[in-house]
Design an enzyme around this catalytic site. Structure first.
Site, mmCIF file in Angstrom:
data_model
loop_
_atom_site.group_PDB
_atom_site.id
_atom_site.type_symbol
_atom_site.label_atom_id
_atom_site.label_comp_id
_atom_site.label_asym_id
_atom_site.label_seq_id
_atom_site.Cartn_x
_atom_site.Cartn_y
_atom_site.Cartn_z
ATOM 1 N N THR A 1 36.598 30.926 33.081
ATOM 2 C CA THR A 1 36.506 32.217 33.767
ATOM 3 C C THR A 1 37.410 33.248 33.134
ATOM 4 O O THR A 1 37.090 34.443 33.119
ATOM 5 C CB THR A 1 36.876 32.049 35.254
ATOM 6 O OG1 THR A 1 35.929 31.188 35.881
ATOM 7 C CG2 THR A 1 36.901 33.383 35.986
ATOM 8 N N SER B 1 34.308 25.323 32.311
ATOM 9 C CA SER B 1 35.007 24.044 32.396
ATOM 10 C C SER B 1 34.345 23.040 33.338
ATOM 11 O O SER B 1 34.669 21.858 33.303
ATOM 12 C CB SER B 1 36.476 24.240 32.777
ATOM 13 O OG SER B 1 36.645 24.440 34.159
ATOM 14 N N THR C 1 39.260 26.892 35.446
ATOM 15 C CA THR C 1 40.036 26.269 36.517
ATOM 16 C C THR C 1 39.403 24.988 37.058
ATOM 17 O O THR C 1 40.101 24.128 37.596
ATOM 18 C CB THR C 1 40.237 27.234 37.692
ATOM 19 O OG1 THR C 1 38.959 27.633 38.210
ATOM 20 C CG2 THR C 1 41.027 28.460 37.268
ATOM 21 N N ASP C 2 38.083 24.846 36.924
ATOM 22 C CA ASP C 2 37.395 23.744 37.613
ATOM 23 C C ASP C 2 37.908 22.365 37.207
ATOM 24 O O ASP C 2 38.078 21.488 38.054
ATOM 25 C CB ASP C 2 35.885 23.827 37.378
ATOM 26 C CG ASP C 2 35.229 24.920 38.207
ATOM 27 O OD1 ASP C 2 35.889 25.469 39.105
ATOM 28 O OD2 ASP C 2 34.042 25.222 37.964
#
Length: 306
Positions: free
Chosen positions: A10, A56, A89-90
């Site tokens: 992101t 991610s 972030t995932d």
């Protein structure tokens, strides 16, 4: 010298309008673009390299393998004092833990990310990237950490805990390593250390890496998923149990059948924090590792046995 390795996410995402914070496409900008958006970094001695360009949620073993090699190559350069990795972030907590176990670096390796795309009205990526560079250049810093929203988290502890907030990451047992305040890094905990497994440990072609899946205990868990996974040919299972790694009778029975059939099984917990006690008569505990990190640990253990 600090090296910035880009992997997408992101932080490199764009949306059609500045007011759209969720309908964006991740991994559109290159790491050089991210650096250009942070004028305060202009005076720093930096190098940039794009290792991957993906959302991610789609992180895979091949990218992990390539990233670990790229990080080690940079750490081996005497003039490099630290490495920053831009990431989504995932699965950031998984990548951080993987690098921690494989490399356990004596220099800082700092992962950072963003919850808002680069085109947002108030993107959080530029500040997080600026902070990550400050952490990577901090004397005495070491190990794999996550710099995000002004806090520095240990790779072992960090978890994504919110689907939307810009301060999504937490050190689940409160062990924040440091805080970044107006460009200054204030150490409040211990920098991570450990024994590196080494790149040779993960050198096998990734299509031959062990297959480890996660199953969850919940009301009505009957073990059917475990039996289906066994039929598909798996090497390991992580059970995300309730509470202290507790499992329904049916799920426990299915997992013990899998273990007896040669599948490695460990218990974690679906709770946000806390360890799973290793008690007599129960399936092996994953300790304080979350289910996704317990999965990585089991994959690495099985690689050692291959």
């Amino acid at each position: 010298m600090i090296v910035i390795l880009g992997t997408g996410g992101t932080i490199a995402g764009t949306a059609k309008t500045a007011s759209d914070g969720v309908g964006y496409t991740a991994a559109q900008l290159r790491v050089e673009d991210l650096l250009a958006a942070v004028p305060a970094l202009a005076g720093h001695k930096l190098e940039a390299q794009q290792v991957a360009q993906l959302d991610s949620k789609d992180m895979d073993f091949a990218t992990w393998q390539r990233l670990a090699v790229a990080v080690q190559q940079q750490l081996d350069r005497p003039e490099v004092s630290g490495v920053v990795i831009t990431h989504g972030t995932d699965t950031l907590e998984e990548t951080a833990y993987f690098l921690h176990r494989v490399l356990a670096p004596a220099k800082p390796v700092v992962l950072t990310a963003a919850m808002r795309p680069a085109t947002a009205l108030a993107p959080d990526g530029p500040q997080n990237l600026f902070d990550a560079v400050q952490v990577a250049g901090t004397p005495g810093a070491r190990g794999v950490v996550v710099a995000f929203a002004g806090r520095v988290h240990d790779a072992v502890q960090v978890r994504k805990t919110h689907s939307y907030r810009v301060d999504t990451f937490e050190s689940v047992d409160g062990a924040v390593v440091a805080r970044v305040e107006e460009g200054s890094v204030r150490t409040v905990g211990r920098w991570p250390a450990g024994e590196a497994l080494g790149l040779a440990h993960i050198a096998a072609p990734t299509d031959r890496w062990p297959r480890v899946e996660i199953v969850m205990n919940h009301a009505g868990a009957n073990g059917a998923v475990v039996r289906a996974l066994r039929a598909s040919g798996i090497d390991g299972l992580v059970a995300a149990g309730t509470g202290n790694g507790t499992l329904s009778v049916a799920l426990d029975t299915a997992l013990r059948e899998a273990e007896a059939g040669g599948v490695r099984v460990v218990r974690s917990t679906r709770c946000d924090a806390g360890p799973v006690m290793d008690l007599p008569g129960l399936l092996p505990s994953a300790g304080a590792l979350s289910p996704v990190k317990a999965r990585i640990e089991l994959i690495l253990a099985l690689l050692a046995e291959a």
